[in-house]
Design an enzyme around this catalytic site. Sequence first.
Site, PDB file in Angstrom:
ATOM      1  N   LYS A 186      10.005  37.348  38.516  1.00  0.00           N
ATOM      2  CA  LYS A 186       8.617  37.810  38.578  1.00  0.00           C
ATOM      3  C   LYS A 186       8.768  39.372  38.709  1.00  0.00           C
ATOM      4  O   LYS A 186      10.062  39.725  39.556  1.00  0.00           O
ATOM      5  CB  LYS A 186       7.802  37.343  39.719  1.00  0.00           C
ATOM      6  CG  LYS A 186       8.654  37.276  41.132  1.00  0.00           C
ATOM      7  CD  LYS A 186       7.587  36.386  42.155  1.00  0.00           C
ATOM      8  CE  LYS A 186       7.873  34.956  42.279  1.00  0.00           C
ATOM      9  NZ  LYS A 186       7.030  34.541  43.278  1.00  0.00           N
ATOM     10  N   CYS A 232       6.377  28.766  54.877  1.00  0.00           N
ATOM     11  CA  CYS A 232       7.925  28.823  54.577  1.00  0.00           C
ATOM     12  C   CYS A 232       8.308  30.392  54.348  1.00  0.00           C
ATOM     13  O   CYS A 232       7.402  31.152  54.476  1.00  0.00           O
ATOM     14  CB  CYS A 232       8.194  28.067  53.112  1.00  0.00           C
ATOM     15  SG  CYS A 232       8.026  29.151  51.633  1.00  0.00           S
ATOM     16  N   CYS A 272       0.892  23.579  48.089  1.00  0.00           N
ATOM     17  CA  CYS A 272       2.261  24.310  47.797  1.00  0.00           C
ATOM     18  C   CYS A 272       3.325  23.426  47.566  1.00  0.00           C
ATOM     19  O   CYS A 272       3.661  22.780  48.827  1.00  0.00           O
ATOM     20  CB  CYS A 272       2.502  25.379  48.581  1.00  0.00           C
ATOM     21  SG  CYS A 272       4.148  26.290  48.355  1.00  0.00           S
ATOM     22  N   CYS A 331       4.591  34.877  51.260  1.00  0.00           N
ATOM     23  CA  CYS A 331       3.445  34.900  50.223  1.00  0.00           C
ATOM     24  C   CYS A 331       1.995  35.458  51.067  1.00  0.00           C
ATOM     25  O   CYS A 331       1.180  36.188  50.332  1.00  0.00           O
ATOM     26  CB  CYS A 331       2.737  33.300  49.556  1.00  0.00           C
ATOM     27  SG  CYS A 331       4.003  32.839  48.516  1.00  0.00           S
ATOM     28  N   LYS A 334       6.290  42.495  40.479  1.00  0.00           N
ATOM     29  CA  LYS A 334       5.132  42.847  40.766  1.00  0.00           C
ATOM     30  C   LYS A 334       4.969  44.647  41.111  1.00  0.00           C
ATOM     31  O   LYS A 334       6.010  45.035  41.403  1.00  0.00           O
ATOM     32  CB  LYS A 334       4.824  42.255  42.465  1.00  0.00           C
ATOM     33  CG  LYS A 334       5.050  40.822  42.170  1.00  0.00           C
ATOM     34  CD  LYS A 334       4.982  40.157  43.604  1.00  0.00           C
ATOM     35  CE  LYS A 334       4.709  38.351  43.583  1.00  0.00           C
ATOM     36  NZ  LYS A 334       4.775  37.818  44.792  1.00  0.00           N
ATOM     37  N   ARG A 371       3.246  40.526  36.899  1.00  0.00           N
ATOM     38  CA  ARG A 371       2.169  39.840  37.459  1.00  0.00           C
ATOM     39  C   ARG A 371       1.019  40.891  37.547  1.00  0.00           C
ATOM     40  O   ARG A 371       0.958  41.909  37.357  1.00  0.00           O
ATOM     41  CB  ARG A 371       2.638  39.317  38.868  1.00  0.00           C
ATOM     42  CG  ARG A 371       3.941  38.190  38.836  1.00  0.00           C
ATOM     43  CD  ARG A 371       3.455  36.897  38.332  1.00  0.00           C
ATOM     44  NE  ARG A 371       4.564  36.095  38.499  1.00  0.00           N
ATOM     45  CZ  ARG A 371       4.924  35.106  39.548  1.00  0.00           C
ATOM     46  NH1 ARG A 371       4.041  35.351  40.564  1.00  0.00           N
ATOM     47  NH2 ARG A 371       5.981  34.301  39.483  1.00  0.00           N
ATOM     48  N   CYS A 408      -1.026  31.689  53.929  1.00  0.00           N
ATOM     49  CA  CYS A 408      -0.968  31.338  52.602  1.00  0.00           C
ATOM     50  C   CYS A 408      -1.346  29.976  52.288  1.00  0.00           C
ATOM     51  O   CYS A 408      -1.752  29.431  53.408  1.00  0.00           O
ATOM     52  CB  CYS A 408       0.565  31.521  52.267  1.00  0.00           C
ATOM     53  SG  CYS A 408       1.484  30.023  53.303  1.00  0.00           S
TER      54      CYS A 408
HETATM   55 FE1  SRM Z   1       3.801  33.577  46.408  1.00  0.00          FE
HETATM   56  C1  SRM Z   1       5.806  30.863  45.349  1.00  0.00           C
HETATM   57  C2  SRM Z   1       1.069  31.180  46.661  1.00  0.00           C
HETATM   58  C3  SRM Z   1       1.907  36.010  46.969  1.00  0.00           C
HETATM   59  C4  SRM Z   1       6.465  35.301  47.302  1.00  0.00           C
HETATM   60  N1  SRM Z   1       3.667  31.412  45.880  1.00  0.00           N
HETATM   61  C5  SRM Z   1       4.468  30.711  45.254  1.00  0.00           C
HETATM   62  C6  SRM Z   1       3.928  29.276  44.976  1.00  0.00           C
HETATM   63  C7  SRM Z   1       3.380  29.455  43.450  1.00  0.00           C
HETATM   64  C8  SRM Z   1       4.712  28.098  45.185  1.00  0.00           C
HETATM   65  C9  SRM Z   1       5.709  27.699  44.082  1.00  0.00           C
HETATM   66  O1  SRM Z   1       6.455  28.427  43.503  1.00  0.00           O
HETATM   67  O2  SRM Z   1       5.534  26.382  43.811  1.00  0.00           O
HETATM   68  C10 SRM Z   1       2.723  29.404  45.915  1.00  0.00           C
HETATM   69  C11 SRM Z   1       1.388  28.624  45.322  1.00  0.00           C
HETATM   70  C12 SRM Z   1       0.741  27.904  46.553  1.00  0.00           C
HETATM   71  C13 SRM Z   1      -0.523  27.135  46.138  1.00  0.00           C
HETATM   72  O3  SRM Z   1      -0.562  26.111  46.454  1.00  0.00           O
HETATM   73  O4  SRM Z   1      -1.483  27.983  45.911  1.00  0.00           O
HETATM   74  C14 SRM Z   1       2.362  30.890  46.253  1.00  0.00           C
HETATM   75  N2  SRM Z   1       1.665  33.595  46.550  1.00  0.00           N
HETATM   76  C15 SRM Z   1       0.887  32.717  46.877  1.00  0.00           C
HETATM   77  C16 SRM Z   1      -0.482  33.014  47.133  1.00  0.00           C
HETATM   78  C17 SRM Z   1      -1.698  32.453  46.370  1.00  0.00           C
HETATM   79  C18 SRM Z   1      -0.436  33.296  48.590  1.00  0.00           C
HETATM   80  C19 SRM Z   1      -1.820  33.429  49.073  1.00  0.00           C
HETATM   81  O5  SRM Z   1      -2.042  33.437  50.194  1.00  0.00           O
HETATM   82  O6  SRM Z   1      -2.800  34.268  48.352  1.00  0.00           O
HETATM   83  C20 SRM Z   1      -0.279  34.706  46.489  1.00  0.00           C
HETATM   84  C21 SRM Z   1      -0.547  34.895  45.095  1.00  0.00           C
HETATM   85  C22 SRM Z   1      -0.481  36.446  44.725  1.00  0.00           C
HETATM   86  C23 SRM Z   1      -0.983  36.431  43.259  1.00  0.00           C
HETATM   87  O7  SRM Z   1      -2.073  36.532  43.006  1.00  0.00           O
HETATM   88  O8  SRM Z   1      -0.216  36.715  42.315  1.00  0.00           O
HETATM   89  C24 SRM Z   1       1.306  34.763  46.692  1.00  0.00           C
HETATM   90  N3  SRM Z   1       4.037  35.357  46.840  1.00  0.00           N
HETATM   91  C25 SRM Z   1       2.908  36.187  47.279  1.00  0.00           C
HETATM   92  C26 SRM Z   1       3.580  37.193  47.952  1.00  0.00           C
HETATM   93  C27 SRM Z   1       2.947  38.583  48.509  1.00  0.00           C
HETATM   94  C28 SRM Z   1       2.653  39.513  47.545  1.00  0.00           C
HETATM   95  O9  SRM Z   1       3.304  39.505  46.246  1.00  0.00           O
HETATM   96  O10 SRM Z   1       1.961  40.376  47.671  1.00  0.00           O
HETATM   97  C29 SRM Z   1       4.960  37.214  47.897  1.00  0.00           C
HETATM   98  C30 SRM Z   1       6.079  38.111  48.701  1.00  0.00           C
HETATM   99  C31 SRM Z   1       6.298  39.303  47.763  1.00  0.00           C
HETATM  100  C32 SRM Z   1       7.597  38.996  47.037  1.00  0.00           C
HETATM  101  O11 SRM Z   1       7.144  38.546  45.938  1.00  0.00           O
HETATM  102  O12 SRM Z   1       8.379  39.318  47.126  1.00  0.00           O
HETATM  103  C33 SRM Z   1       5.262  35.817  47.420  1.00  0.00           C
HETATM  104  N4  SRM Z   1       5.805  33.165  46.233  1.00  0.00           N
HETATM  105  C34 SRM Z   1       6.666  34.079  46.736  1.00  0.00           C
HETATM  106  C35 SRM Z   1       8.192  33.598  46.466  1.00  0.00           C
HETATM  107  C36 SRM Z   1       9.309  33.912  47.045  1.00  0.00           C
HETATM  108  C37 SRM Z   1       9.836  35.051  45.892  1.00  0.00           C
HETATM  109  C38 SRM Z   1      11.349  35.385  45.959  1.00  0.00           C
HETATM  110  O13 SRM Z   1      11.622  36.539  45.510  1.00  0.00           O
HETATM  111  O14 SRM Z   1      12.068  34.783  46.552  1.00  0.00           O
HETATM  112  C39 SRM Z   1       7.990  32.236  45.805  1.00  0.00           C
HETATM  113  C40 SRM Z   1       9.010  30.995  45.406  1.00  0.00           C
HETATM  114  C41 SRM Z   1       9.528  31.518  44.028  1.00  0.00           C
HETATM  115  O15 SRM Z   1       8.994  32.185  43.478  1.00  0.00           O
HETATM  116  O16 SRM Z   1      10.304  30.641  43.909  1.00  0.00           O
HETATM  117  C42 SRM Z   1       6.460  32.031  45.799  1.00  0.00           C
HETATM  118 FE1  SF4 Z   2       4.009  28.216  49.789  1.00  0.00          FE
HETATM  119 FE2  SF4 Z   2       5.703  29.527  50.991  1.00  0.00          FE
HETATM  120 FE3  SF4 Z   2       4.211  30.838  49.717  1.00  0.00          FE
HETATM  121 FE4  SF4 Z   2       3.315  29.677  51.700  1.00  0.00          FE
HETATM  122  S1  SF4 Z   2       4.793  31.340  51.796  1.00  0.00           S
HETATM  123  S2  SF4 Z   2       2.249  29.573  49.523  1.00  0.00           S
HETATM  124  S3  SF4 Z   2       4.377  27.668  51.782  1.00  0.00           S
HETATM  125  S4  SF4 Z   2       5.763  29.335  48.829  1.00  0.00           S
END
Ligand code: SRM
Ligand code: SF4
Length: 583
Positions: free
Chosen positions: A208, A477, A438, A481, A210, A145, A432
């Site tokens: 993914k 959740c 989401c 994120c 990262k 990513r 988030c």
């Molecule tokens: Fe995230 C899924 C938003 C950083 C762990 N994340 C999602 C999704 C795409 C929901 C979905 O799968 O349907 C969210 C979109 C929401 C929306 O309406 O925009 C979403 N994640 C975000 C963002 C936009 C949050 C924010 O407040 O900025 C961040 C975008 C980052 C980017 O530019 O790439 C974002 N997500 C993160 C982080 C933090 C980080 O990486 O620094 C994490 C935790 C670190 C990690 O990955 O372990 C994170 N997002 C997840 C997960 C859990 C992954 C896992 O290992 O289980 C999901 C769910 C999934 O992938 O199935 C997820």
């Molecule tokens: Fe969606 Fe959960 Fe990530 Fe918030 S933490 S953006 S509710 S997947």
Amino acid sequence: MAKDKTGPSKVEIAKQKSNLLRGTIDEVLNDPSIEHFEHDDMQLLKFHGTYEQDDRDLRSERRKEGLGKAYSYMIRIALPGGMVTPEQYRDLDRMADDFANGSIRITTRQAIQYHGVLKGELRETMRQINAAMMTTLAACGDVCRNVMATAAPIADQVHETIRQTAKDIAVDLRPATKAYYELWVDGERKVSTREDEPFYKETYLPRKYKVGVTLQGDNQIDVYSYDAGLIGVLDSDDSSKLAGWNVLAGGGLGMSHGRANTFAQIADKIGFVAIENGVAAVRAIASIYRDFGNRSDRKQARLKYLIDKMGVEKFVEEFKSRCDFEVQPWREIPAVTNEDWMGAHSRGDGKFFYGVFVENGRIVDNDVMKMRTAFLKIVNELKCDVVLTAQQSLLFDGLEESHIPQVEAILKEHNVTLIEDISNVRRYSMACPAMPTCGLAVAESERVAPDVLTDLEQKFNELGLSDAQLTVRMTGCPNGCARPYTADIAFVGRRPGIYHLFVGGRLAGDRMADLYAGDVKIEEAVDVLTPLLSKYSEERSTNECLGDFYRRVIGADETRRRVTGKEEPTIESVEPKLVQLGV
Ligand code: SRM
Ligand code: SF4
């Protein structure tokens, strides 16, 4: 029948038969009578940088009216190290109105998201993003990513190496398929060619991947939270140079409530490599992941689970066997601090940069504050670069010293609050997006966080804690994120209005928080925290952050590395902790 966890998952099958990420996306885009994409294409779209979503606020109303979901698309633009030119920023601003819901959202990983793009405009939006020399390719999906880098635009060799390495990793691990350009950039060409994907192969990574790059002592990007990380180690004889990289692997913050075998974890220390081998080290880790990661159960597919299963020693052995360069033991480095670079700073070359706090990363104009207009005016008038930070904020870069009063005047003119007027509680906070976009949200986040912070601010003021530095984070959740599990205080959504409260991380981002109280009503959260905050106010030592205080008083593990999904307390479980606190 129970799901077979030994065969390839549905997503693996979708990838395999997709002809390198093509699927039937082109056909569906071309047919206006098709309202939205089906499962396989939806999965493939993520690799192209877009998610199908629907407006969750409208779901029940539409259902009552016999209507389907109100579909739209989130688009994520990958910007290594969060670096944006003035021209790109102007285009980002324009496209927010032309195609999206009028907001530009800075993500926690230095990328940009648009929400609310309609299917009929998806292709044109992507085309214009590419015309503006930006890409959405691999911003999401089972690939490397957006690559993060410490945002500080300091003009020295060390920071230049960090920025360049982030860009190099992004290029090195970018998918090779031409599907992206055929679908979004060069729409006239027929989708036909079949080419190789030399690194990823046809099923890409199990999940993914990262990556973040930073400098010793500077953990603004939360480098321990990622699948792979490079920390620049300064040369002990000449601190203007990097001696090499400390390499991390296996961090990750996603977990599922109630699932004992899911966990959030700080990365493991893998070793030390020379500067010129940083990109290859990140690639070697990705290759182990590609070859051995779990492709049956996506809840167990992240690299951290593979390392947990293999054991760190065996993983390091495998890593070394894939490196045609020397891997030395991890080098001891100084403790981490966290600088958010808000306000005015010198770059060190006569130029300046200026950090502005963006609440929850949402750059938008509202009735009170015209932040989007102010930012565009600054970029237009001063022709400055923009750097997105990992705290969802931004820095205007390349300013003359004389520009600083001008930046501040524009911000004030548009009611954008300057950093000196923002409390510490808010300054280091993140939330988030959660509802309504989401699809995985079980509770609100971005929409309620500002009010929760106002209540916390009041409590901090009441208790004489306004000088305390701490990070407060909220997610809708347990996916993590906004990186809640490394924060001093975190709210993690359980169901509407109900959150788990975590305490005990810290700004340095180098250890996990404890589950402090389970299933707390949001309106009671500050009360539940008050006994701890009162004690903190009475007994903290100089500069002791809340997370450190909590660990000292509770006697909790100073270096806690893992939080598991099985930690399921009820509200009663807060009691023993309060007893320990002597409250
Ligand atoms: Fe995230 C899924 C938003 C950083 C762990 N994340 C999602 C999704 C795409 C929901 C979905 O799968 O349907 C969210 C979109 C929401 C929306 O309406 O925009 C979403 N994640 C975000 C963002 C936009 C949050 C924010 O407040 O900025 C961040 C975008 C980052 C980017 O530019 O790439 C974002 N997500 C993160 C982080 C933090 C980080 O990486 O620094 C994490 C935790 C670190 C990690 O990955 O372990 C994170 N997002 C997840 C997960 C859990 C992954 C896992 O290992 O289980 C999901 C769910 C999934 O992938 O199935 C997820
Ligand atoms: Fe969606 Fe959960 Fe990530 Fe918030 S933490 S953006 S509710 S997947």
